[in-house]
Structure formats: C-alpha cells, structure tokens
Design an enzyme around this catalytic site. Structure first.
Site, PDB file in Angstrom:
ATOM      1  N   HIS A  18       0.843  -1.210   0.000  1.00 47.79           N
ATOM      2  CA  HIS A  18       0.000   0.000   0.000  1.00 47.79           C
ATOM      3  C   HIS A  18       0.874   1.255   0.000  1.00 47.79           C
ATOM      4  O   HIS A  18       0.599   2.209  -0.736  1.00 47.79           O
ATOM      5  CB  HIS A  18      -0.868   0.067   1.266  1.00 47.79           C
ATOM      6  CG  HIS A  18      -1.938  -0.978   1.377  1.00 47.79           C
ATOM      7  ND1 HIS A  18      -2.116  -1.734   2.502  1.00 47.79           N
ATOM      8  CD2 HIS A  18      -2.916  -1.365   0.510  1.00 47.79           C
ATOM      9  CE1 HIS A  18      -3.148  -2.548   2.337  1.00 47.79           C
ATOM     10  NE2 HIS A  18      -3.650  -2.348   1.134  1.00 47.79           N
ATOM     11  N   LYS A  42     -16.126  -7.647   6.594  1.00 49.26           N
ATOM     12  CA  LYS A  42     -14.916  -8.425   6.900  1.00 49.26           C
ATOM     13  C   LYS A  42     -14.525  -8.235   8.360  1.00 49.26           C
ATOM     14  O   LYS A  42     -14.612  -7.131   8.889  1.00 49.26           O
ATOM     15  CB  LYS A  42     -13.741  -7.912   6.048  1.00 49.26           C
ATOM     16  CG  LYS A  42     -13.783  -8.282   4.610  1.00 49.26           C
ATOM     17  CD  LYS A  42     -12.518  -7.730   3.934  1.00 49.26           C
ATOM     18  CE  LYS A  42     -12.772  -7.322   2.509  1.00 49.26           C
ATOM     19  NZ  LYS A  42     -11.716  -6.468   1.968  1.00 49.26           N
ATOM     20  N   ARG A  91      -1.160  -6.087  -8.142  1.00 53.72           N
ATOM     21  CA  ARG A  91       0.054  -6.856  -7.863  1.00 53.72           C
ATOM     22  C   ARG A  91       0.294  -7.868  -8.969  1.00 53.72           C
ATOM     23  O   ARG A  91       1.362  -7.930  -9.557  1.00 53.72           O
ATOM     24  CB  ARG A  91      -0.078  -7.598  -6.522  1.00 53.72           C
ATOM     25  CG  ARG A  91      -0.019  -6.687  -5.316  1.00 53.72           C
ATOM     26  CD  ARG A  91      -0.559  -7.384  -4.099  1.00 53.72           C
ATOM     27  NE  ARG A  91      -1.960  -7.735  -4.300  1.00 53.72           N
ATOM     28  CZ  ARG A  91      -2.780  -8.115  -3.329  1.00 53.72           C
ATOM     29  NH1 ARG A  91      -2.330  -8.238  -2.098  1.00 53.72           N
ATOM     30  NH2 ARG A  91      -4.029  -8.399  -3.596  1.00 53.72           N
ATOM     31  N   SER A 129      -2.921  -7.891   2.859  1.00 57.35           N
ATOM     32  CA  SER A 129      -3.361  -7.719   4.249  1.00 57.35           C
ATOM     33  C   SER A 129      -3.888  -9.035   4.807  1.00 57.35           C
ATOM     34  O   SER A 129      -3.662  -9.355   5.972  1.00 57.35           O
ATOM     35  CB  SER A 129      -4.449  -6.652   4.338  1.00 57.35           C
ATOM     36  OG  SER A 129      -3.912  -5.397   3.991  1.00 57.35           O
TER      37      SER A 129
END
Ligand code: PNS
Length: 159
Positions: A18, A42, A91, A129
C-alpha cells in the site's frame, strides 16, 4: 488535468505494498485522499481509529496526502468529495478480475468515475493484508511486510 485522486481500501493492516502505491500516486496527483472503508463485513484486525492513526502517522510529512474514512458506497463518497478519480494497486494478474469488475461496477453506478491502476513494485507482489492477518494470528513475524509503526507500537490486539 490530473489533480485529486482517491485511494480507497480496508488497510487492515496497511502494508508495504500500500505504501508503495501511495507514494507512486502522490507523485502523480496534486492531492491524494487515502480513505479507509469502515463498513465492510470483513472481520477487522484493527479498529477504524487505529487504521486511520497508522495512515496519518505514516504520511505525516507528505503535505499532499489527506487521510479520511467512509461508510457506504465508494461512489457516494466520491460524489461528496467531488473527486471522481480512484486509484487502485495491481500486484498480479489474479488481482485483475476483481479490480476490473469493481471498476466497471463503480462506473455503472456513476459514469464520472475513472479508476486508474498502478503496478506495485514486484518486490511487494506477494504481500496482502489477509496473508499478514493470517501470519499474525498464527504467531508469525510480520515486520518485513508492514511499516515499522505497526510492529513498533503494537496496535494490533490479539483475539
Ligand atoms: O483494500 P480492499 O479491501 O481491497 O478495498 C476494497 C474497497 C473498500 C475499495 C471496496 O470494497 C469498496 O469500495 N467498498 C465500499 C462499498 C462499495 O462501494 N462497494 C461497491 C464496489 S463495486
């Protein structure tokens, strides 16, 4: 014409990936609003306040970065901010499917929305994460994946 952009995310926790995207985006835009999504279902490792504090402290010395949070739809937040450029990081190819659908969905919700993708440095391409949460839960060492402030101040509560 590139002026202000929004970089939304859960940031649970903020990772070096990030940080890489934020640095790249803040070089491209006059102002970058990092906004923490706070209504997702979440299970979060860090509270909204901690996630905001970590971002604020990490980018304290970068005057073109603002840290904020939002609940509800991202497009409604964008409308309130009158900022329709969204930055997301990619990514690997496996990110693309989800990101593509989200970008198109957001544009369907508001056709002023434009999503810009930036590639992370490949040295961060394995960091997420969710994997950090798992490593942390299983007592692994996360310090090489996250900014120092996270492991130094130990803001993470073990469940
Ligand atoms: O860091 P993340 O978890 O990949 O970020 C995802 C986020 C928060 C940007 C996305 O879930 C989001 O925008 N949530 C807000 C609710 C919303 O607008 N949903 C519709 C997206 S198509």
């Amino acid at each position: 014409k590139l002026k202000i952009a929004i970089y939304p995310g859960s940031f649970d926790p903020l990772t070096n990936g990030h940080v890489d995207i934020i640095n790249r985006a803040s070089d491209l835009f006059n102002k970058l609003i990092i906004t923490v999504a706070t209504n997702n279902s979440k299970k979060c490792l860090l509270s909204k306040t901690k996630r905001l504090d970590i971002l604020k402290e990490t980018f304290l010395n970068n005057p073109n970065i603002e840290v904020d949070s939002f609940e509800g739809l991202l497009v409604d937040y964008a409308k309130r901010k009158r900022t329709f450029t969204i930055v997301r990081g990619l990514r690997t190819l496996s990110d693309f499917d989800y990101e593509f659908r989200m970008a198109i969905m957001n544009r369907n919700l508001d056709n002023r929305i434009e999503t810009i993708f930036l590639m992370t440095d490949e040295k961060y391409s394995h960091i997420s994460s969710s994997s950090i949460k798992e490593i942390y839960d299983l007592n692994g060492d996360i310090q090489q994946f996250v900014p120092q402030i996270i492991t130094k101040n130990k803001p993470i509560n073990r469940k």
